[in-house]
Design a protein around this motif. Structure first.
Motif, mmCIF file in Angstrom:
data_model
loop_
_atom_site.group_PDB
_atom_site.id
_atom_site.type_symbol
_atom_site.label_atom_id
_atom_site.label_comp_id
_atom_site.label_asym_id
_atom_site.label_seq_id
_atom_site.Cartn_x
_atom_site.Cartn_y
_atom_site.Cartn_z
ATOM 1 N N GLN A 86 0.854 -1.375 -0.074
ATOM 2 C CA GLN A 86 0.155 -0.135 -0.014
ATOM 3 C C GLN A 86 0.876 1.297 -0.008
ATOM 4 O OE1 GLN A 86 -2.832 0.231 3.227
ATOM 5 N NE2 GLN A 86 -4.124 1.256 2.163
ATOM 6 N N ALA A 87 0.438 2.223 -0.767
ATOM 7 C CA ALA A 87 1.024 3.555 -0.755
ATOM 8 C C ALA A 87 -0.027 4.698 -0.341
ATOM 9 C CB ALA A 87 1.763 3.895 -2.308
ATOM 10 N N PHE A 88 0.300 5.478 0.507
ATOM 11 C CA PHE A 88 -0.778 6.792 0.727
ATOM 12 C C PHE A 88 0.296 7.956 1.513
ATOM 13 C CE2 PHE A 88 -0.172 3.594 4.508
ATOM 14 C CZ PHE A 88 0.055 4.611 5.449
ATOM 15 N N VAL A 89 -0.638 8.822 1.534
ATOM 16 C CA VAL A 89 -0.096 10.069 2.140
ATOM 17 C C VAL A 89 -0.488 10.294 3.582
ATOM 18 C CG1 VAL A 89 0.220 12.599 2.129
ATOM 19 C CG2 VAL A 89 0.120 11.159 -0.348
ATOM 20 N N LYS A 90 0.337 10.261 4.451
ATOM 21 C CA LYS A 90 -0.523 9.992 5.853
ATOM 22 C C LYS A 90 -1.401 11.362 6.488
ATOM 23 C CE LYS A 90 0.790 8.829 10.791
ATOM 24 N NZ LYS A 90 1.723 8.852 11.753
ATOM 25 N N LYS A 91 -0.673 12.329 6.036
ATOM 26 C CA LYS A 91 -1.654 13.379 6.758
ATOM 27 C C LYS A 91 -2.794 13.551 6.270
ATOM 28 C CE LYS A 91 -0.319 16.855 3.019
ATOM 29 N NZ LYS A 91 0.475 18.267 2.994
ATOM 30 N N CYS A 92 -3.398 12.854 5.119
ATOM 31 C CA CYS A 92 -4.828 12.740 4.808
ATOM 32 C C CYS A 92 -5.464 12.010 5.931
ATOM 33 C CB CYS A 92 -4.801 12.145 3.491
ATOM 34 S SG CYS A 92 -3.959 13.014 2.152
ATOM 35 N N TYR A 93 -5.032 11.478 6.682
ATOM 36 C CA TYR A 93 -5.883 10.584 7.669
ATOM 37 C C TYR A 93 -5.450 10.817 9.104
ATOM 38 C CZ TYR A 93 -6.008 7.898 3.096
ATOM 39 O OH TYR A 93 -6.021 7.559 2.065
ATOM 40 N N THR A 94 -6.553 10.468 10.095
ATOM 41 C CA THR A 94 -6.328 10.424 11.426
ATOM 42 C C THR A 94 -6.023 9.065 11.669
ATOM 43 O OG1 THR A 94 -8.390 9.246 11.929
ATOM 44 C CG2 THR A 94 -8.518 11.541 11.803
ATOM 45 N N SER A 95 -4.999 9.058 13.048
ATOM 46 C CA SER A 95 -4.369 7.611 13.539
ATOM 47 C C SER A 95 -5.356 6.619 13.449
ATOM 48 C CB SER A 95 -4.212 7.953 14.803
ATOM 49 O OG SER A 95 -2.989 8.837 15.000
ATOM 50 N N SER A 96 -6.722 6.518 13.706
ATOM 51 C CA SER A 96 -7.468 5.622 13.870
ATOM 52 C C SER A 96 -7.865 5.280 12.262
ATOM 53 C CB SER A 96 -8.915 5.770 14.277
ATOM 54 O OG SER A 96 -9.810 5.005 14.262
ATOM 55 N N GLN A 97 -8.035 6.118 11.177
ATOM 56 C CA GLN A 97 -8.172 5.732 10.066
ATOM 57 C C GLN A 97 -6.900 5.354 9.330
ATOM 58 O OE1 GLN A 97 -9.429 9.854 8.758
ATOM 59 N NE2 GLN A 97 -11.466 9.265 8.259
ATOM 60 N N TYR A 98 -5.859 5.588 9.585
ATOM 61 C CA TYR A 98 -4.552 5.286 9.105
ATOM 62 C C TYR A 98 -4.485 3.785 9.365
ATOM 63 C CZ TYR A 98 0.703 5.044 9.958
ATOM 64 O OH TYR A 98 1.962 4.987 9.808
ATOM 65 N N HIS A 99 -4.840 3.327 10.586
ATOM 66 C CA HIS A 99 -4.398 2.030 10.926
ATOM 67 C C HIS A 99 -5.696 1.020 10.398
ATOM 68 C CE1 HIS A 99 -1.598 3.744 14.247
ATOM 69 N NE2 HIS A 99 -1.140 2.752 13.933
ATOM 70 N N ASN A 100 -6.917 1.593 10.484
ATOM 71 C CA ASN A 100 -7.945 0.643 9.994
ATOM 72 C C ASN A 100 -7.573 0.628 8.447
ATOM 73 O OD1 ASN A 100 -9.109 0.614 12.364
ATOM 74 N ND2 ASN A 100 -10.696 2.253 11.930
ATOM 75 N N MET A 101 -7.163 1.320 7.926
ATOM 76 C CA MET A 101 -6.910 1.510 6.087
ATOM 77 C C MET A 101 -5.943 0.332 5.923
ATOM 78 S SD MET A 101 -5.432 4.494 3.762
ATOM 79 C CE MET A 101 -3.944 4.445 4.762
ATOM 80 N N MET A 102 -4.807 0.490 6.498
ATOM 81 C CA MET A 102 -3.798 -0.511 6.696
ATOM 82 C C MET A 102 -4.244 -1.592 6.735
ATOM 83 S SD MET A 102 -0.137 1.412 7.732
ATOM 84 C CE MET A 102 -0.627 1.629 9.234
ATOM 85 N N GLY A 103 -4.979 -2.082 7.937
ATOM 86 C CA GLY A 103 -5.313 -3.341 8.458
ATOM 87 C C GLY A 103 -6.138 -4.026 7.305
ATOM 88 N N SER A 104 -7.140 -3.182 6.581
ATOM 89 C CA SER A 104 -7.966 -3.759 5.552
ATOM 90 C C SER A 104 -7.184 -4.412 4.324
ATOM 91 C CB SER A 104 -8.995 -2.556 5.152
ATOM 92 O OG SER A 104 -9.792 -2.317 6.081
ATOM 93 N N ARG A 105 -6.104 -3.256 3.900
ATOM 94 C CA ARG A 105 -5.254 -3.757 2.852
ATOM 95 C C ARG A 105 -4.247 -5.038 3.356
ATOM 96 N NH1 ARG A 105 -3.092 -1.095 -1.392
ATOM 97 N NH2 ARG A 105 -5.372 0.056 -1.488
ATOM 98 N N TYR A 106 -3.910 -5.265 4.515
ATOM 99 C CA TYR A 106 -3.182 -6.346 5.206
ATOM 100 C C TYR A 106 -3.808 -7.433 5.285
ATOM 101 C CZ TYR A 106 0.458 -8.126 8.003
ATOM 102 O OH TYR A 106 1.719 -8.936 8.604
ATOM 103 N N VAL A 107 -5.188 -7.485 5.252
ATOM 104 C CA VAL A 107 -6.124 -8.813 5.291
ATOM 105 C C VAL A 107 -5.887 -9.299 3.700
ATOM 106 C CG1 VAL A 107 -8.480 -9.728 5.457
ATOM 107 C CG2 VAL A 107 -7.495 -7.891 7.127
ATOM 108 N N VAL A 108 -6.098 -8.481 2.845
ATOM 109 C CA VAL A 108 -5.698 -8.792 1.279
ATOM 110 C C VAL A 108 -4.571 -9.591 1.265
ATOM 111 C CG1 VAL A 108 -5.815 -8.140 -1.070
ATOM 112 C CG2 VAL A 108 -7.135 -7.162 0.627
ATOM 113 N N PHE A 109 -3.567 -9.155 1.657
ATOM 114 C CA PHE A 109 -2.325 -9.745 1.649
ATOM 115 C C PHE A 109 -2.183 -11.216 2.534
ATOM 116 C CE2 PHE A 109 1.644 -10.926 4.179
ATOM 117 C CZ PHE A 109 2.402 -11.322 2.817
#
Length: 349
Positions: A277-300
């Protein structure tokens, strides 16, 4: 007796008084004369002196790293007591706030420590010497802790062999790391020729995750930063690497970061890494940031076993090399998605 003495020499361990007394009895019982025994004991004393001096110098090195770590902790405490109106995120990249768990996990997984040069930071990695010193310190601390445990338990204890094996493992790792450190710091040698292979996570619909992230969600002013992070994975420098082992949903996931850009990845083999996954961190809150990564990590994680088979497939690696070339072209030339031609999967059995 000869084997025990040889193993001590091989592992570069001090020959202690108890063993020397045992050795003298053995030599007397095997008809060695007093002169021969004295020469053997003298040789062992000289050997002990050399090992002691070597350990003293090593301890001095580790003490220097420990003192540096204490200085950093004191600075951090001082900073925490000062109220700042504005804190810039660039402070995250403070060279002494380094996460070495990435290196520790991979070193622990190695079957052959001669592959350690694939893991340890290269000479042009930011703060490479600090990272190597901290890794050495980690294994030295592990060694000393295990040594202490062994003194407190009997050789007949069920855990004795496991602890002793781990102590020897730590010594072996320390030796390889020190050799590597000496090698890369010598003027005639360079580890920069190593290049890791990069592959890409895809969705079940065959969409390349990182490519979609770049084209759909990331402004073009960040493209050069993403390119630098991909290059750091290829070259094994892993720019400002971070792990998420304190987060159950993200455990085992790694991230490289540069300014506001983040790129998550996993290591599939000693020289193959998958970009997730690639993203710009400042676009997200910490909670969104971890939830977003978690969703993609499930795919992996759902594809992991299959991916571990694919990395032995030449066609799969060639396909991903083409994807990498295309993404690097997008990032380097700011090429738009209208010119994108989907790279299809090769037929696999």
């Amino acid at each position: 007796m000869e084997d025990k003495l040889y193993n001590l020499f091989k592992c570069e361990k001090i020959v202690n008084e108890e063993f020397i007394l045992e050795l003298i009895d053995y030599l007397n019982n095997n008809n060695y004369d007093i002169r021969g025994i004295n020469n053997i004991i003298k040789a062992i004393c000289n050997y002990n002196t050399k090992i002691y001096e070597k350990l003293r110098l090593e301890n001095k090195e580790f003490e220097s790293v420990l003192n540096k770590r204490k200085e950093v902790k004191n600075i951090e405490k001082l900073e925490n007591n000062v109220v700042h109106e504005h804190i810039k995120e660039d402070k995250e990249d403070n060279s002494m706030k380094m996460d070495i768990s990435f290196y520790i996990e991979f070193i622990n997984s190695l079957d052959d420590y001669e592959d350690i040069d694939m893991i340890l930071p290269k000479k042009h990695t930011d703060n490479y010497q600090d990272i190597i010193n901290l890794i050495l310190l980690h294994y030295f601390e592990e060694y000393k802790m295990t040594e202490k445990l062994l003194k407190d338990i009997s050789k007949d204890d069920i855990d004795y062999k496991e602890y002793n094996d781990y102590k020897c493992k730590c010594l072996k790792i320390i030796k390889y790391i020190k050799n590597y450190n000496q090698y890369i710091n010598s003027s005639n040698n360079n580890t920069d020729d190593i290049e890791n292979k990069v592959v890409f996570l895809k969705t079940n619909r065959d969409n390349i995750c990182v490519k979609n992230d770049i084209i759909k969600d990331i402004p073009q002013q960040y493209y050069s930063d993403i390119l630098e992070l991909i290059e750091s994975i290829k070259k094994g420098t892993f720019k400002n690497i971070k792990c998420f082992n304190n987060n159950k949903n993200l455990e085992g996931l790694y991230e490289v970061k540069y300014r506001d850009v983040r790129l998550t990845f996993k290591r599939l083999s000693k020289d193959v890494y998958i970009l997730i996954q690639a993203f710009v961190k400042k676009c997200y809150t910490s909670s969104q940031y971890h939830n977003m990564m978690g969703s993609r990590y499930v795919v992996f994680k759902s594809q992991k076993n299959l991916l571990l088979k694919y990395i032995n497939d030449t066609n799969y690696l060639l396909e991903n090399a083409k994807i990498l070339d295309y993404i690097e072209e997008i990032l380097g030339n700011k090429k738009g998605c209208d010119n994108y031609e989907k790279v299809k999967r090769s037929d696999r059995k």
